[in-house]
Design a protein around this motif. Structure first.
Motif, PDB file in Angstrom:
ATOM      1  N   LEU A   1      -2.227   6.431  -9.821  1.00  0.00           N
ATOM      2  CA  LEU A   1      -2.964   7.042  -8.721  1.00  0.00           C
ATOM      3  C   LEU A   1      -4.469   7.029  -8.919  1.00  0.00           C
ATOM      4  CD1 LEU A   1      -0.657  10.055  -7.813  1.00  0.00           C
ATOM      5  CD2 LEU A   1      -0.758   7.778  -6.797  1.00  0.00           C
ATOM      6  N   GLN A   2      -4.959   6.536 -10.028  1.00  0.00           N
ATOM      7  CA  GLN A   2      -6.399   6.374 -10.184  1.00  0.00           C
ATOM      8  C   GLN A   2      -6.871   5.262  -9.241  1.00  0.00           C
ATOM      9  OE1 GLN A   2      -7.891   6.291 -14.263  1.00  0.00           O
ATOM     10  NE2 GLN A   2      -5.947   7.143 -15.003  1.00  0.00           N
ATOM     11  N   PRO A   3      -7.961   5.490  -8.502  1.00  0.00           N
ATOM     12  CA  PRO A   3      -8.369   4.518  -7.471  1.00  0.00           C
ATOM     13  C   PRO A   3      -8.540   3.099  -7.995  1.00  0.00           C
ATOM     14  CG  PRO A   3      -9.610   6.557  -7.249  1.00  0.00           C
ATOM     15  CD  PRO A   3      -8.818   6.676  -8.509  1.00  0.00           C
ATOM     16  N   LYS A   4      -9.129   2.940  -9.162  1.00  0.00           N
ATOM     17  CA  LYS A   4      -9.332   1.589  -9.688  1.00  0.00           C
ATOM     18  C   LYS A   4      -8.009   0.897  -9.990  1.00  0.00           C
ATOM     19  CE  LYS A   4     -13.974   1.867 -11.693  1.00  0.00           C
ATOM     20  NZ  LYS A   4     -14.789   1.659 -12.921  1.00  0.00           N
TER      21      LYS A   4
ATOM     22  N   PHE B   1      -3.616  -3.084  -8.626  1.00  0.00           N
ATOM     23  CA  PHE B   1      -2.217  -3.376  -8.314  1.00  0.00           C
ATOM     24  C   PHE B   1      -2.084  -3.987  -6.917  1.00  0.00           C
ATOM     25  CE2 PHE B   1       0.769  -1.189 -11.420  1.00  0.00           C
ATOM     26  CZ  PHE B   1      -0.161  -1.204 -12.445  1.00  0.00           C
ATOM     27  N   GLU B   2      -2.857  -3.498  -5.961  1.00  0.00           N
ATOM     28  CA  GLU B   2      -2.789  -4.052  -4.608  1.00  0.00           C
ATOM     29  C   GLU B   2      -3.206  -5.522  -4.599  1.00  0.00           C
ATOM     30  OE1 GLU B   2      -5.196  -1.611  -2.131  1.00  0.00           O
ATOM     31  OE2 GLU B   2      -3.671  -0.035  -1.903  1.00  0.00           O
ATOM     32  N   ARG B   3      -4.271  -5.844  -5.327  1.00  0.00           N
ATOM     33  CA  ARG B   3      -4.723  -7.241  -5.363  1.00  0.00           C
ATOM     34  C   ARG B   3      -3.691  -8.138  -6.040  1.00  0.00           C
ATOM     35  NH1 ARG B   3      -9.981  -4.844  -6.320  1.00  0.00           N
ATOM     36  NH2 ARG B   3      -9.659  -4.999  -8.578  1.00  0.00           N
ATOM     37  N   ILE B   4      -3.142  -7.676  -7.176  1.00  0.00           N
ATOM     38  CA  ILE B   4      -2.169  -8.492  -7.901  1.00  0.00           C
ATOM     39  C   ILE B   4      -0.945  -8.789  -7.038  1.00  0.00           C
ATOM     40  CG2 ILE B   4      -0.535  -8.462  -9.828  1.00  0.00           C
ATOM     41  CD1 ILE B   4      -2.631  -6.978 -11.474  1.00  0.00           C
ATOM     42  N   LEU B   5      -0.398  -7.752  -6.414  1.00  0.00           N
ATOM     43  CA  LEU B   5       0.831  -7.922  -5.637  1.00  0.00           C
ATOM     44  C   LEU B   5       0.589  -8.731  -4.373  1.00  0.00           C
ATOM     45  CD1 LEU B   5       2.280  -4.319  -6.084  1.00  0.00           C
ATOM     46  CD2 LEU B   5       3.186  -6.417  -7.077  1.00  0.00           C
ATOM     47  N   PHE B   6      -0.548  -8.526  -3.721  1.00  0.00           N
ATOM     48  CA  PHE B   6      -0.812  -9.271  -2.486  1.00  0.00           C
ATOM     49  C   PHE B   6      -1.032 -10.754  -2.780  1.00  0.00           C
ATOM     50  CE2 PHE B   6      -3.646 -10.919   0.823  1.00  0.00           C
ATOM     51  CZ  PHE B   6      -2.888 -10.631   1.954  1.00  0.00           C
ATOM     52  N   ILE B   7      -1.799 -11.065  -3.803  1.00  0.00           N
ATOM     53  CA  ILE B   7      -2.038 -12.469  -4.141  1.00  0.00           C
ATOM     54  C   ILE B   7      -0.738 -13.153  -4.543  1.00  0.00           C
ATOM     55  CG2 ILE B   7      -3.239 -14.019  -5.736  1.00  0.00           C
ATOM     56  CD1 ILE B   7      -5.004 -12.736  -3.593  1.00  0.00           C
ATOM     57  N   TRP B   8       0.111 -12.456  -5.301  1.00  0.00           N
ATOM     58  CA  TRP B   8       1.389 -13.062  -5.699  1.00  0.00           C
ATOM     59  C   TRP B   8       2.256 -13.328  -4.465  1.00  0.00           C
ATOM     60  CZ3 TRP B   8       6.590 -12.623  -5.358  1.00  0.00           C
ATOM     61  CH2 TRP B   8       7.338 -13.396  -6.246  1.00  0.00           C
TER      62      TRP B   8
ATOM     63  N   HIS C   1       0.825  -1.204   0.000  1.00  0.00           N
ATOM     64  CA  HIS C   1       0.000   0.000   0.000  1.00  0.00           C
ATOM     65  C   HIS C   1       0.864   1.261   0.000  1.00  0.00           C
ATOM     66  CE1 HIS C   1      -3.764   2.157   0.598  1.00  0.00           C
ATOM     67  NE2 HIS C   1      -3.177   2.864   1.554  1.00  0.00           N
ATOM     68  N   ILE C   2       2.037   1.203   0.613  1.00  0.00           N
ATOM     69  CA  ILE C   2       2.940   2.351   0.645  1.00  0.00           C
ATOM     70  C   ILE C   2       3.687   2.502  -0.678  1.00  0.00           C
ATOM     71  CG2 ILE C   2       5.062   3.231   1.713  1.00  0.00           C
ATOM     72  CD1 ILE C   2       4.110   2.046   4.349  1.00  0.00           C
ATOM     73  N   ASP C   3       4.068   1.388  -1.285  1.00  0.00           N
ATOM     74  CA  ASP C   3       4.923   1.447  -2.474  1.00  0.00           C
ATOM     75  C   ASP C   3       4.173   1.848  -3.739  1.00  0.00           C
ATOM     76  OD1 ASP C   3       7.078   0.749  -0.973  1.00  0.00           O
ATOM     77  OD2 ASP C   3       7.041  -1.373  -1.512  1.00  0.00           O
ATOM     78  N   ILE C   4       2.910   1.513  -3.858  1.00  0.00           N
ATOM     79  CA  ILE C   4       2.187   1.769  -5.117  1.00  0.00           C
ATOM     80  C   ILE C   4       2.119   3.252  -5.453  1.00  0.00           C
ATOM     81  CG2 ILE C   4      -0.111   1.636  -6.179  1.00  0.00           C
ATOM     82  CD1 ILE C   4      -0.391  -1.147  -5.066  1.00  0.00           C
ATOM     83  N   PRO C   5       1.809   4.167  -4.533  1.00  0.00           N
ATOM     84  CA  PRO C   5       1.785   5.596  -4.908  1.00  0.00           C
ATOM     85  C   PRO C   5       3.131   6.145  -5.351  1.00  0.00           C
ATOM     86  CG  PRO C   5       0.566   5.229  -2.870  1.00  0.00           C
ATOM     87  CD  PRO C   5       1.297   3.956  -3.165  1.00  0.00           C
ATOM     88  N   ARG C   6       4.218   5.427  -5.082  1.00  0.00           N
ATOM     89  CA  ARG C   6       5.542   5.896  -5.496  1.00  0.00           C
ATOM     90  C   ARG C   6       5.871   5.506  -6.935  1.00  0.00           C
ATOM     91  NH1 ARG C   6       8.690   3.422  -0.201  1.00  0.00           N
ATOM     92  NH2 ARG C   6       7.779   4.785   1.394  1.00  0.00           N
TER      93      ARG C   6
END
Length: 439
Positions: free
Chosen positions: A281-284, A289-296, A268-273
């Motif tokens: 930065l678009q909410p969708k 990206f959060e779902r893809i990275l967390f599941i992986w 969650h911290i790294d994605i806005p960077r």
């Protein structure tokens, strides 16, 4: 300002132990564990040297930094000098000098400009003399212009062909470029239209770049996500997309559990960077990206999430979105206008292709990141063979390759070159040979 003693200590290697666990999270700003730099982590008591230690060379960066540390210190004397210079500066004199330089430059350029070739009548397909041939019959205007003219005569010039009365070189070059692109696109379409795609031939054709319209399907094939058989592709896509969203239903709700909340927080911290910001930065897009990275990360506990993996999602997502967005620049496209079912398919395709990519380089992100260290060592050996002078220069100033090449390997050059250049670069290693990237 820090004292001289503190400044000298800044570049010295620390001999203190570094606390940590076996589940380190390294990133682009934190190089991995290096036995050469952290020898105290391997041995409880360091050995006492039996031979006298050689004196350190004086031409090191430590001494340079110590000698020049006050070069940028501001003082009252500096402010007075700057004020005096500003007062004595005459704006009219500056503008007059600049205009005179521009006029002299323009005049020299006019004298050196070669005469234009004669116009060719419409429909005449005869070849026009090259500029170099026309120069040989024209006398030099002055002695100062002789050398530039002789130099231009020695350089090769392309022959201009008038087609249909068009003699504009820019029009001809763009037309020829369009013809080459169209021809290249036809080759890809013919190769992809067969019942069974020849992946080896597709890989060879992709080395020189993939046309934008066929890049999504080509990447999916070369990464191994889609089968070569055309009839099996729809069923494979449907099955893999359904499997991905089954993972989300099963795992994603656990992101706030004690066992996974640190991983999700770091994602969650790294994605806005990340970049491009207008897209990420678009909410969708952020949620995708959060779902893809967390599941992986959950499905690959050997490495988990490591800073740098987040950058590897962007090229796949942008390329697959090109199929559904009319804008030429996808970086700034409004994803909210894309239908939900299309975004779901793009998300699943991005996850599986990124997973296939990481399967070949997962040792880049396991403990101590041995894959990156191996690639950095390969880079060092390559530079020592190709450019020994640069290699000796880095050694002389005690610059380790890991200090500047770590991020190249960790992010696959995503933060070193623009996104469109990265996508073009990824055309060349969307296959199992990605393990050797980028050497």
């Amino acid at each position: 300002m820090a004292s001289d003693g503190a400044r000298k200590q800044f570049w010295k290697r620390s001999n203190t132990k570094v606390p940590g666990s076996i589940q380190h999270v390294y990133g682009a700003q934190h190089p991995p564990f290096d036995p050469l730099l952290h020898g105290t982590l391997l041995k409880a008591t360091p050995k006492v040297p039996t031979t006298p230690v050689k004196a350190r060379r004086t031409s090191t960066f430590q001494e340079f930094e110590s000698n020049t540390s006050d070069a940028w210190d501001a003082s009252e004397d500096d402010d007075e000098l700057l004020a005096m210079a500003a007062e004595s500066l005459n704006t009219e004199v500056v503008m007059e000098t600049a205009n005179r330089v521009l006029r002299n430059h323009s005049q020299r350029q006019e004298r050196r400009r070669p005469p234009e070739p004669p116009a060719v009548p419409s429909g005449d397909l005869r070849l026009v003399k090259s500029v170099s041939e026309s120069h040989t019959s024209c006398p030099a205007e002055s002695a100062s212009d002789t050398a530039p003219l002789q130099r231009s005569q020695s350089l090769p010039h392309s022959v201009t062909v008038a087609l249909g009365g068009t003699s504009d070189p820019s029009t001809l070059s763009s037309s020829a470029l369009s013809e080459r692109e169209a021809s290249r696109l036809d080759k890809f379409k013919q190769l992809l239209a067969g019942p069974n795609t020849d992946l080896e031939e597709l890989r060879k054709l992709s080395w020189s770049g993939i046309p934008k319209s066929v890049r999504p399907i080509t990447w999916k094939l070369l990464s191994g996500y889609l089968p070569a058989n055309v009839e099996r592709r729809p069923a494979t896509l449907q099955r893999k997309q359904k499997e991905y969203f089954a993972f989300i239903e099963h795992y994603y709700d656990s992101r706030h559990d004690d066992a996974h909340q640190d991983t999700y927080r770091q994602i969650h911290i790294d994605i806005p960077r990340m970049s491009p910001e207008a897209l990420i930065l678009q909410p969708k897009v952020t949620e995708i990206f959060e779902r893809i990275l967390f599941i992986w990360a959950i499905r690959h506990p050997a490495s988990g999430y490591v800073q740098g993996i987040n950058d590897l999602v962007t090229p796949f997502f942008v390329v697959f979105m090109c199929e559904h967005i009319e804008e030429e620049d996808v970086d700034a496209a409004d994803v909210s206008r894309v239908p939900t079912d299309v975004l779901r398919n793009v998300e699943a395709d991005t996850y599986w292709c990124m997973s296939r990519l990481l399967d070949g380089i997962q040792d880049n992100y396991t403990f101590a990141q041995p894959g990156i260290q191996m690639k950095v060592k390969m880079l060092e050996e390559l530079v020592s063979r190709i450019d020994e002078q640069v290699h000796r220069h880095l050694e002389q100033h005690e610059v380790r390759y890991l200090q500047f090449a770590f991020r190249w390997m960790n992010n696959l050059l995503m933060r070193e070159v623009p996104l469109h250049c990265t996508i073009r670069l990824w055309d060349t290693y969307q296959d199992v040979n990605v393990r050797t990237f980028p050497i």
